[in-house]
Design a protein around this motif. Structure first.
Motif, PDB file in Angstrom:
ATOM      1  N   LEU A  66       0.832  -1.208   0.000  1.00 15.56           N
ATOM      2  CA  LEU A  66       0.000   0.000   0.000  1.00 15.56           C
ATOM      3  C   LEU A  66       0.866   1.257   0.000  1.00 15.56           C
ATOM      4  CD1 LEU A  66      -2.754   1.334   0.112  1.00 15.56           C
ATOM      5  CD2 LEU A  66      -2.742   1.069   2.602  1.00 15.56           C
ATOM      6  N   ASN A  83       2.098   1.750  -3.544  1.00 13.56           N
ATOM      7  CA  ASN A  83       1.058   2.291  -4.422  1.00 13.56           C
ATOM      8  C   ASN A  83       0.782   3.757  -4.132  1.00 13.56           C
ATOM      9  OD1 ASN A  83      -2.082   2.853  -4.821  1.00 13.56           O
ATOM     10  ND2 ASN A  83      -1.486   1.283  -6.295  1.00 13.56           N
ATOM     11  N   HIS A 133      -6.049   3.835  -2.166  1.00 11.57           N
ATOM     12  CA  HIS A 133      -6.567   2.563  -1.701  1.00 11.57           C
ATOM     13  C   HIS A 133      -6.663   2.551  -0.174  1.00 11.57           C
ATOM     14  CE1 HIS A 133      -5.256   0.325  -5.648  1.00 11.57           C
ATOM     15  NE2 HIS A 133      -6.245   1.177  -5.817  1.00 11.57           N
ATOM     16  N   TYR A 134      -6.814   3.713   0.419  1.00  8.60           N
ATOM     17  CA  TYR A 134      -6.949   3.885   1.860  1.00  8.60           C
ATOM     18  C   TYR A 134      -7.950   5.003   2.119  1.00  8.60           C
ATOM     19  CZ  TYR A 134      -4.241   8.124   1.173  1.00  8.60           C
ATOM     20  OH  TYR A 134      -3.828   9.360   0.746  1.00  8.60           O
ATOM     21  N   TRP A 150     -13.071  -9.254  -4.736  1.00  9.39           N
ATOM     22  CA  TRP A 150     -12.833  -7.890  -5.209  1.00  9.39           C
ATOM     23  C   TRP A 150     -14.126  -7.123  -5.443  1.00  9.39           C
ATOM     24  CZ3 TRP A 150      -9.102  -9.436  -9.747  1.00  9.39           C
ATOM     25  CH2 TRP A 150      -7.854  -9.774  -9.221  1.00  9.39           C
ATOM     26  N   GLU A 176     -10.782   1.215 -12.788  1.00  7.58           N
ATOM     27  CA  GLU A 176      -9.598   1.316 -11.936  1.00  7.58           C
ATOM     28  C   GLU A 176      -8.323   1.435 -12.772  1.00  7.58           C
ATOM     29  OE1 GLU A 176      -8.048   1.355  -7.871  1.00  7.58           O
ATOM     30  OE2 GLU A 176      -9.995   1.692  -8.831  1.00  7.58           O
ATOM     31  N   GLU A 223     -15.283   2.696  -6.855  1.00  6.96           N
ATOM     32  CA  GLU A 223     -15.310   2.435  -5.415  1.00  6.96           C
ATOM     33  C   GLU A 223     -16.236   1.305  -5.001  1.00  6.96           C
ATOM     34  OE1 GLU A 223     -12.950   3.569  -4.042  1.00  6.96           O
ATOM     35  OE2 GLU A 223     -12.448   5.279  -5.278  1.00  6.96           O
ATOM     36  N   ASP A 253      -9.945  -2.849  -3.494  1.00  5.88           N
ATOM     37  CA  ASP A 253      -8.673  -2.655  -4.180  1.00  5.88           C
ATOM     38  C   ASP A 253      -7.461  -2.575  -3.257  1.00  5.88           C
ATOM     39  OD1 ASP A 253      -9.197  -0.156  -3.071  1.00  5.88           O
ATOM     40  OD2 ASP A 253      -9.741   0.760  -4.979  1.00  5.88           O
ATOM     41  N   ASN A 254      -7.651  -2.611  -1.936  1.00  4.28           N
ATOM     42  CA  ASN A 254      -6.494  -2.545  -1.042  1.00  4.28           C
ATOM     43  C   ASN A 254      -5.985  -3.958  -0.764  1.00  4.28           C
ATOM     44  OD1 ASN A 254      -4.476  -1.832   0.709  1.00  4.28           O
ATOM     45  ND2 ASN A 254      -5.835  -1.286   2.401  1.00  4.28           N
ATOM     46  N   TRP A 293      -3.976  -5.370  -6.602  1.00  6.29           N
ATOM     47  CA  TRP A 293      -4.341  -4.042  -7.113  1.00  6.29           C
ATOM     48  C   TRP A 293      -3.285  -3.003  -6.774  1.00  6.29           C
ATOM     49  CZ3 TRP A 293      -7.747  -3.343 -10.751  1.00  6.29           C
ATOM     50  CH2 TRP A 293      -8.750  -4.297 -10.938  1.00  6.29           C
ATOM     51  N   ASN A 294      -2.695  -3.085  -5.589  1.00  5.14           N
ATOM     52  CA  ASN A 294      -1.674  -2.101  -5.215  1.00  5.14           C
ATOM     53  C   ASN A 294      -0.455  -2.177  -6.125  1.00  5.14           C
ATOM     54  OD1 ASN A 294      -3.128  -0.987  -3.067  1.00  5.14           O
ATOM     55  ND2 ASN A 294      -2.307  -2.447  -1.582  1.00  5.14           N
TER      56      ASN A 294
END
Length: 573
Positions: A104, A107, A120-121, A458, A473, A486, A490-491, A495-496
């Motif tokens: 994370l 990313n 992603h946060y 996902w 995305e 959204e 994705d976290n 994805w990251n």
């Protein structure tokens, strides 16, 4: 409804009117002409260059520009990555938010470095105030890098024959001090008076009218949000971004934030005309961009004002339009306009949830990022458009049987190959990433499980909409946009890491390509204009550029759109 549309129209026209004098000011700044702000900023810039031991008057060729740009970006990435990785143990963390995981942090650092701000946060729980300040710093410098790169291309277009195209550090520092800092401060002041917090205190505990105890996040939000929009960054201080009542308290702040994200991309086009002394060319470019923008925004606003046809079939009248996922203080018209402004300009901030938008609106939002050259971000919007100018000049030359020329320089095989590669790179990154994610989501293979935790977890929405979420995305990542549907989980490492790679490639290769083309053209022999020269400041050439953009976008992306938002659109009919 008429009042809402009038508000949108007024914001758009005011932005254009103000962008013209700002463009003239930008041209003066980068030409080295005197401005009213020289007494204030000259000493600051001299101090910066003295401390850093940089000779700002030393001319650079395009390769030296590129080396300087990549070098400072790598340095900023390392610092930001380490801050995010250890933020839980660092100061300015009153809410005791934990450190980020490595994937994370990777990313997030890349995302803010490349002016994308894909998040992603959630800001309330994912980052400390120190991290927010680090990310705010990247919002300044990433926008400054884009503007500096565009000015280098301006120089290549202006000079007859040269290899010296100005100084990257000079353009970069001036972009931050004389443009981004004053404008973002102005927006931040408006936000503070509108009710946006600007404090380093932690969460505040309040008692609601129902008697419940609620912890409300605060922080140095106003300063962050000012540069978020002026720098076409888009990252939210809070998880809900500009739909959050602290990030965007009133209709006035909404209008100011809309203006803020459009003003520099508009002004950069007018600055080109003043810088080259070819104002007609800048108006042709602006006209093509505006035509594309209107073709995207009008269907979107119409879809949101019309409401959901599935609800209409139930006999329920939607007098307020499609309000799911929207703030009542803004309404569907302004929310629809914002959604296209933010995707066309690559800001990526949201004042409504794109995941709740009508399928036609989702199609337009995706197309805005897929085209990725109507206005665009600070500086890089013009660089993307520059690629299509080169391709249009080449195709036009073939059509009339002449060697293609642009501003007195021959467009030859080497420049066309670079332009074609950059034009193809964008759909390649989007479609390849979406195909990979779709495969894992459909099969949940061993690799997908190891890489993501649970690929089938996902998607919160199945079918066409779930495909649109994955497509969005990667499109947002490749366009350096940062907004999202959204509905996607994705976290996770998949994805990251994959979007992080797309973010890097889609930021720097589309800058390297135009810089290389501009550098190659700049050193060629200048050819005076003759009766047979293809004029590039005419409406006909503008139509040609628009046709090239439309054809490339249609051929590349229509099949993917047909599987996602367009299929969903026809299921509602």
């Amino acid at each position: 409804m008429n009042t809402e549309i009038l508000g949108v129209f007024s914001i758009f026209i005011i932005t254009i009117v103000l962008a013209i004098p700002l463009g003239k000011y930008l041209a003066k700044v980068f030409s080295g002409d005197k401005t009213l702000l020289d007494p204030l900023f000259n000493p600051i810039e001299k101090l910066i260059f003295k401390v850093s031991s940089i000779n700002a008057s030393e001319e650079m060729n395009w390769k030296q520009h590129l080396k300087a740009m990549l070098g400072v970006n790598f340095f900023w990435f390392l610092i930001c990555f380490m801050v995010l990785l250890f933020q839980g143990s660092l100061p300015l963390n009153p809410d005791n938010n934990p450190s980020m995981t490595a994937d994370l942090a990777f990313n997030t650092a890349i995302s803010f470095l490349v002016n994308c701000n894909l998040q992603h946060y959630s800001g309330e729980t994912g980052v400390s105030y120190l991290s927010q300040l680090m990310l705010m710093f990247l919002q300044f410098v990433s926008a400054g890098v884009g503007i500096a790169a565009a000015v280098m291309v301006f120089n290549a277009m202006k000079e007859r024959t040269t290899e010296k195209l100005g100084n990257f550090y000079n353009y970069f520092v001036k972009s931050c001090t004389r443009i981004l800092l004053p404008l973002s401060a102005l927006v931040a002041i408006v936000l503070v008076f509108g009710g946006t917090p600007m404090t380093f205190e932690g969460k505040d505990r309040i008692t609601s009218l129902q008697g419940d105890t609620v912890e409300v996040s605060r922080g140095p939000a106003a300063a962050f949000i000012g540069i978020k929009h002026i720098g076409t960054n888009g990252g939210g201080f809070f998880g809900a971004n500009s739909a959050h009542p602290f990030e965007n308290p009133t209709y006035l702040t909404n209008a100011v934030e809309l203006w803020a994200q459009m003003i520099i991309p508009f002004a950069m086009i007018f600055a080109l005309g003043y810088y080259l002394r070819k104002r007609k060319l800048s108006w042709i470019i602006f006209g093509v961009m505006t035509a594309g923008f209107l073709l995207l925004v009008i269907p979107t606003m119409n879809a949101e004002l019309a409401g959901n046809p599935a609800i209409e079939k139930m006999g329920i009248t939607q007098s307020t339009g499609a309000m799911e996922g929207k703030e009542v203080r803004f309404g569907p018209a302004v929310s629809g306009f914002w959604s296209i402004a933010t995707t066309v300009i690559s800001t990526g901030s949201v004042n409504s949830m794109h995941d709740s938008a009508m399928p036609m609106s989702g199609t337009m939002q995706l197309l805005a990022m897929m085209v990725n050259c109507f206005y665009g971000g600070c500086g890089v919007g013009f660089l993307n458009f520059y690629i299509f100018i080169i391709l249009a000049v080449f195709i036009s030359g073939l059509m009339v049987g002449r060697t293609p020329e642009f501003l007195g320089k021959k467009i030859e095989a080497r420049e066309v190959k670079i332009a074609a590669f950059i034009a193809i790179l964008h759909p390649l990154l989007i479609l390849a990433g979406t195909a990979l994610a779709s495969y894992f989501a459909a099969n949940d293979t061993a690799m997908g499980y190891w890489f993501s935790g649970n690929a089938t977890g996902w998607l919160n929405n199945p079918g066409n909409h779930g495909f649109s979420e994955m497509l969005y995305e990667y499109t947002s990542s490749a366009a350096n946009n940062g907004s999202g549907f959204e509905g996607l989980g994705d976290n996770n490492p998949f994805w990251n890491i994959t979007t992080g790679i797309v973010l890097l490639l889609s930021r720097f290769l589309p800058i390297i390509g135009p810089l290389a083309i501009a550098g190659l053209l700049a050193r060629k022999k200048y050819i005076p204009e003759s009766a047979g020269t293809l004029k590039t400041d005419t409406t006909i050439f503008g139509v040609m550029v628009f046709a090239v953009i439309a054809i490339i976008a249609a051929l590349s992306f229509f099949p993917a759109l047909a599987l996602g938002p367009l299929a969903e659109y026809f299921t509602l009919k």
